[in-house]
Design a protein around this motif. Structure first.
Motif, PDB file in Angstrom:
ATOM      1  N   ASP A  95       0.822  -1.206   0.000  1.00 16.54           N
ATOM      2  CA  ASP A  95       0.000   0.000   0.000  1.00 16.54           C
ATOM      3  C   ASP A  95       0.857   1.257   0.000  1.00 16.54           C
ATOM      4  O   ASP A  95       0.554   2.229  -0.706  1.00 16.54           O
ATOM      5  CB  ASP A  95      -0.916   0.005   1.226  1.00 16.54           C
ATOM      6  N   LEU A  96       1.951   1.254   0.786  1.00 13.19           N
ATOM      7  CA  LEU A  96       2.776   2.448   0.926  1.00 13.19           C
ATOM      8  C   LEU A  96       4.157   2.056   1.439  1.00 13.19           C
ATOM      9  O   LEU A  96       4.279   1.150   2.268  1.00 13.19           O
ATOM     10  CB  LEU A  96       2.117   3.426   1.907  1.00 13.19           C
ATOM     11  N   VAL A  97       5.167   2.747   0.974  1.00 13.44           N
ATOM     12  CA  VAL A  97       6.519   2.611   1.529  1.00 13.44           C
ATOM     13  C   VAL A  97       6.686   3.675   2.604  1.00 13.44           C
ATOM     14  O   VAL A  97       6.449   4.859   2.366  1.00 13.44           O
ATOM     15  CB  VAL A  97       7.598   2.789   0.439  1.00 13.44           C
ATOM     16  N   ILE A  98       7.042   3.243   3.802  1.00 12.68           N
ATOM     17  CA  ILE A  98       7.260   4.159   4.931  1.00 12.68           C
ATOM     18  C   ILE A  98       8.767   4.266   5.130  1.00 12.68           C
ATOM     19  O   ILE A  98       9.394   3.370   5.686  1.00 12.68           O
ATOM     20  CB  ILE A  98       6.559   3.646   6.205  1.00 12.68           C
ATOM     21  N   PRO A  99       9.373   5.364   4.668  1.00 10.67           N
ATOM     22  CA  PRO A  99      10.833   5.428   4.561  1.00 10.67           C
ATOM     23  C   PRO A  99      11.521   6.214   5.655  1.00 10.67           C
ATOM     24  O   PRO A  99      10.887   6.832   6.508  1.00 10.67           O
ATOM     25  CB  PRO A  99      11.002   6.158   3.231  1.00 10.67           C
ATOM     26  N   HIS A 100      12.857   6.192   5.613  1.00  8.86           N
ATOM     27  CA  HIS A 100      13.636   7.113   6.417  1.00  8.86           C
ATOM     28  C   HIS A 100      13.606   8.485   5.729  1.00  8.86           C
ATOM     29  O   HIS A 100      13.265   8.595   4.546  1.00  8.86           O
ATOM     30  CB  HIS A 100      15.054   6.599   6.635  1.00  8.86           C
ATOM     31  N   TRP A 118      15.491   9.496  -2.401  1.00 11.43           N
ATOM     32  CA  TRP A 118      14.256   8.772  -2.670  1.00 11.43           C
ATOM     33  C   TRP A 118      13.793   8.900  -4.111  1.00 11.43           C
ATOM     34  O   TRP A 118      13.195   7.962  -4.659  1.00 11.43           O
ATOM     35  CB  TRP A 118      13.165   9.180  -1.675  1.00 11.43           C
ATOM     36  N   ARG A 119      14.076  10.043  -4.770  1.00 10.60           N
ATOM     37  CA  ARG A 119      13.755  10.134  -6.196  1.00 10.60           C
ATOM     38  C   ARG A 119      14.532   9.080  -6.980  1.00 10.60           C
ATOM     39  O   ARG A 119      14.006   8.474  -7.924  1.00 10.60           O
ATOM     40  CB  ARG A 119      14.057  11.537  -6.737  1.00 10.60           C
ATOM     41  N   GLN A 120      15.791   8.850  -6.594  1.00  9.27           N
ATOM     42  CA  GLN A 120      16.596   7.828  -7.259  1.00  9.27           C
ATOM     43  C   GLN A 120      16.007   6.437  -7.045  1.00  9.27           C
ATOM     44  O   GLN A 120      15.965   5.614  -7.967  1.00  9.27           O
ATOM     45  CB  GLN A 120      18.032   7.874  -6.731  1.00  9.27           C
ATOM     46  N   THR A 121      15.543   6.185  -5.824  1.00  8.77           N
ATOM     47  CA  THR A 121      14.987   4.869  -5.508  1.00  8.77           C
ATOM     48  C   THR A 121      13.654   4.649  -6.208  1.00  8.77           C
ATOM     49  O   THR A 121      13.382   3.555  -6.728  1.00  8.77           O
ATOM     50  CB  THR A 121      14.823   4.722  -3.983  1.00  8.77           C
ATOM     51  N   VAL A 122      12.823   5.678  -6.219  1.00  8.39           N
ATOM     52  CA  VAL A 122      11.536   5.596  -6.923  1.00  8.39           C
ATOM     53  C   VAL A 122      11.774   5.282  -8.398  1.00  8.39           C
ATOM     54  O   VAL A 122      11.083   4.439  -8.995  1.00  8.39           O
ATOM     55  CB  VAL A 122      10.749   6.916  -6.767  1.00  8.39           C
ATOM     56  N   LYS A 123      12.767   5.954  -8.988  1.00  9.75           N
ATOM     57  CA  LYS A 123      13.101   5.718 -10.401  1.00  9.75           C
ATOM     58  C   LYS A 123      13.578   4.290 -10.620  1.00  9.75           C
ATOM     59  O   LYS A 123      13.192   3.628 -11.597  1.00  9.75           O
ATOM     60  CB  LYS A 123      14.167   6.712 -10.851  1.00  9.75           C
ATOM     61  N   PHE A 149       5.190   6.466  -1.896  1.00  9.81           N
ATOM     62  CA  PHE A 149       6.239   6.686  -0.907  1.00  9.81           C
ATOM     63  C   PHE A 149       5.862   7.876  -0.035  1.00  9.81           C
ATOM     64  O   PHE A 149       5.579   8.963  -0.542  1.00  9.81           O
ATOM     65  CB  PHE A 149       7.582   6.943  -1.597  1.00  9.81           C
ATOM     66  N   PHE A 150       5.847   7.683   1.278  1.00  5.52           N
ATOM     67  CA  PHE A 150       5.480   8.758   2.199  1.00  5.52           C
ATOM     68  C   PHE A 150       6.713   9.619   2.478  1.00  5.52           C
ATOM     69  O   PHE A 150       7.553   9.260   3.305  1.00  5.52           O
ATOM     70  CB  PHE A 150       4.918   8.190   3.507  1.00  5.52           C
ATOM     71  N   LEU A 151       6.791  10.758   1.804  1.00  3.53           N
ATOM     72  CA  LEU A 151       7.956  11.645   1.918  1.00  3.53           C
ATOM     73  C   LEU A 151       7.610  12.985   2.553  1.00  3.53           C
ATOM     74  O   LEU A 151       8.430  13.907   2.558  1.00  3.53           O
ATOM     75  CB  LEU A 151       8.576  11.871   0.533  1.00  3.53           C
ATOM     76  N   GLU A 152       6.419  13.103   3.114  1.00  4.43           N
ATOM     77  CA  GLU A 152       5.936  14.397   3.602  1.00  4.43           C
ATOM     78  C   GLU A 152       6.674  14.910   4.832  1.00  4.43           C
ATOM     79  O   GLU A 152       6.648  16.103   5.131  1.00  4.43           O
ATOM     80  CB  GLU A 152       4.440  14.308   3.890  1.00  4.43           C
ATOM     81  N   VAL A 196       5.943  -1.223   3.762  1.00  4.32           N
ATOM     82  CA  VAL A 196       7.372  -1.533   3.870  1.00  4.32           C
ATOM     83  C   VAL A 196       8.051  -0.415   4.645  1.00  4.32           C
ATOM     84  O   VAL A 196       7.983   0.755   4.245  1.00  4.32           O
ATOM     85  CB  VAL A 196       8.060  -1.669   2.490  1.00  4.32           C
ATOM     86  N   LEU A 197       8.666  -0.764   5.769  1.00  3.94           N
ATOM     87  CA  LEU A 197       9.474   0.182   6.534  1.00  3.94           C
ATOM     88  C   LEU A 197      10.891   0.093   5.979  1.00  3.94           C
ATOM     89  O   LEU A 197      11.470  -0.996   5.944  1.00  3.94           O
ATOM     90  CB  LEU A 197       9.465  -0.179   8.022  1.00  3.94           C
TER      91      LEU A 197
END
Length: 407
Positions: free
Chosen positions: A233-238, A245-250, A259-262, A295-296
C-alpha cells in the motif's frame, strides 16, 4: 515459531523547530550548500533542542508504548537501538538506565548500534528472535530508539543529511494482535564503511548505486513476505533526503505517491527513529489501512540497507526560500571546488576530469541559480545535464529560456 507482532508504536519530537538556514553557521555550511539541502534534498525545518536531556527525549515515547502492555504481562527485554556510538558518559549504561526510569524490574536491557540507522529495525528482529528462542507464550520486549544531534560532527552528514532530535519506541511480542511482521531483509556494502573518509570517486560511485541497491533490498523483503510490490500500500521510509528517494523511486519504476515523503521537509533525518515517526504520522492522520501491507525502509552509514514488510492491524487505542543575490566573484565557486580550475574546454567532464562528486556539482548549480536568476527544477534535472561543461551550460541556458518564456 510464531510471527513477530508490533503491539504499539510511539514517537516523540521536541517542540523547538528551526529552519535549516538557522544552523548554517553552527554547521559551517555555505549559502550554496544550504541551497542544495533545501532545493535538491528537500529539507526545510527540523526539531533541534540543544538544552534537552537525552532521557527527556527517550522516555515519553517509551512510556506511551509501555502503556499498551496487557495487564498481568511483563517486559522481558528492553533493547536500546542507536546510531551514534557515544551518547552518554562511559559510566552510564543507557539501556539499563532506561529500564530503571521506566520501573522495569528483572528485565534484560542492552543496546544495539551495529547497523547504524537500520539498528531500530534490527533490534525488533533480534528481540523477537530471543522471545521465540525462549519458547514461552506471552513474552514482550520494548525497543527504544532516539538520540540528540548534540554536535556538528554528529548533526551533519556531508552532502547527505542534517540530523535532528527525535525518539521512538515499539512494544512487540510473538503472535499478538498488533501489526504482523512478514520479513526483514538487510544488505551491507562494507566497502563504504569509512563514510567520512571516502574519496570523491567513492562518493560518486555510492551515490549512483544507492537507489538501485535500496530498490533491490525493498523488492527482496517484499518477495520474502510472499507478495509483490503492487501489493504494498505504501513505503514508509527514512527521511534522509528527497533526492535519494527520487533515485529509488526511479529504480523501482514506481509511482511517487507510493512513498510517504511528507516528513522530510518537516522533520529531516532523525537517526533510527524515522520510520516510526512516519508510521505514527500516518496513523494519527488515519492513513494506515487495516489489512494493508507496508514496507518500513531505512539505510545506515556503513552502508547497510534494510526493509521490513508488515501488515497493519487496527486496534482500539487511541518557507521562505533561500535568499537570492549575486555571486560577486569567482571566490565562492573556488570555495565549492576547493581549488583553482584552469584549462577548461566544452568537453571537460565534471566528474571524471574535474573529480567532482554529485554534491559539488549541485552546489555549483545553486551558485549559478543565485547568480543569473534561473530556477532549477530538481524533477527536470538529469545526470546527463551534468556530465560536461557543455551539457552543464546547455542546461543553464535552457532554464534561462524557460524563465524568459522562450522555451
Amino acid at each position: 515459531m510464531g510471527a513477530t507482532t508490533l503491539e504499539r508504536v510511539e514517537s516523540f519530537v521536541p517542540e523547538r523547530s528551526v529552519r535549516i538556514e538557522e544552523l548554517g553557521e553552527h554547521l559551517g555550511l555555505r549559502r550554496a550548500e544550504l541551497g542544495v539541502f533545501r532545493k535538491f534534498y528537500g529539507l526545510d525545518t527540523l526539531r533541534f533542542d540543544p538544552g534537552m536531556d537525552l532521557f527527556d527525549l527517550l522516555l515519553p515515547a517509551a512510556k506511551r508504548a509501555l502503556a499498551a502492555l496487557p495487564a498481568g504481562r511483563r517486559i522481558d527485554r528492553l533493547v536500546f537501538a542507536h546510531t551514534t556510538q557515544a551518547l552518554a558518559p562511559a559510566d552510564v549504561d543507557i539501556a539499563q538506565e532506561l529500564a530503571r526510569r521506566l520501573g522495569l524490574v528483572d528485565v534484560e536491557a542492552f543496546a544495539l548500534s551495529h547497523q547504524a540507522c537500520v539498528s531500530s529495525l534490527g533490534a525488533i528482529d533480534v528481540a523477537a528472535e530471543l522471545l521465540r528462542a525462549e519458547g514461552k507464550t506471552g513474552g514482550y520486549a520494548l525497543m527504544v530508539t532516539g538520540e540528540r544531534a548534540f554536535s556538528p560532527i554528529v548533526q551533519l552528514i556531508p552532502n547527505t543529511a542534517i540530523m535532528a532530535d527525535a525518539a521512538s519506541a515499539c512494544l512487540l511480542t510473538v503472535d499478538g494482535d498488533g501489526d504482523v511482521v512478514h520479513s526483514f531483509v538487510t544488505k551491507t556494502l562494507g566497502e563504504y564503511a569509512e563514510w567520512l573518509a571516502l574519496t570523491p570517486e567513492q562518493n560518486t560511485e555510492f551515490g549512483q548505486l544507492y537507489g538501485p541497491r535500496l530498490a533491490e533490498v525493498i523488492l527482496a523483503a517484499v518477495a520474502e513476505a510472499g507478495c509483490g510490490f503492487d501489493d504494498i500500500d505504501l513505503v514508509i521510509p527514512h527521511n534522509v533526503n528527497a533526492l535519494a528517494w527520487r533515485q529509488t523511486v526511479k529504480a523501482l519504476e514506481a509511482p511517487p505517491e507510493k512513498f510517504f515523503l511528507e516528513n522530510i521537509p518537516k522533520l529531516s533525518h532523525c537517526f533510527s527513529s524515522d520510520v516510526f515517526l512516519n508510521y505514527t504520522t500516518l496513523r494519527e492522520n488515519g492513513r494506515l489501512v487495516d489489512g494493508a501491507r507496508y514496507v518500513l525502509v531505512t539505510v545506515g552509514l556503513g552502508a547497510t540497507f534494510g526493509a521490513m514488510v508488515i501488515t497493519h492491524r487496527t486496534r482500539g487505542a487511541g518557507h521562505d526560500g533561500p535568499r537570492r543575490g549575486g555571486v560577486g566573484d569567482r571566490g565562492r565557486a573556488r570555495d565549492v571546488l576547493e581549488r583553482e580550475i584552469t584549462g577548461l574546454t566544452e568537453d571537460t567532464r565534471l566528474f571524471d576530469d574535474l573529480r567532482l562528486d554529485s554534491s559539488k556539482v549541485l552546489e555549483l548549480l545553486m551558485l549559478v541559480e543565485m547568480a543569473v536568476g534561473i530556477t532549477v527544477d530538481p524533477d527536470d534535472l538529469d545526470i546527463d545535464h551534468l556530465r560536461t561543461v557543455r551539457s552543464f551550460a546547455d542546461y543553464v541556458e535552457s532554464r534561462q529560456a524557460i524563465g524568459e518564456g522562450v522555451a
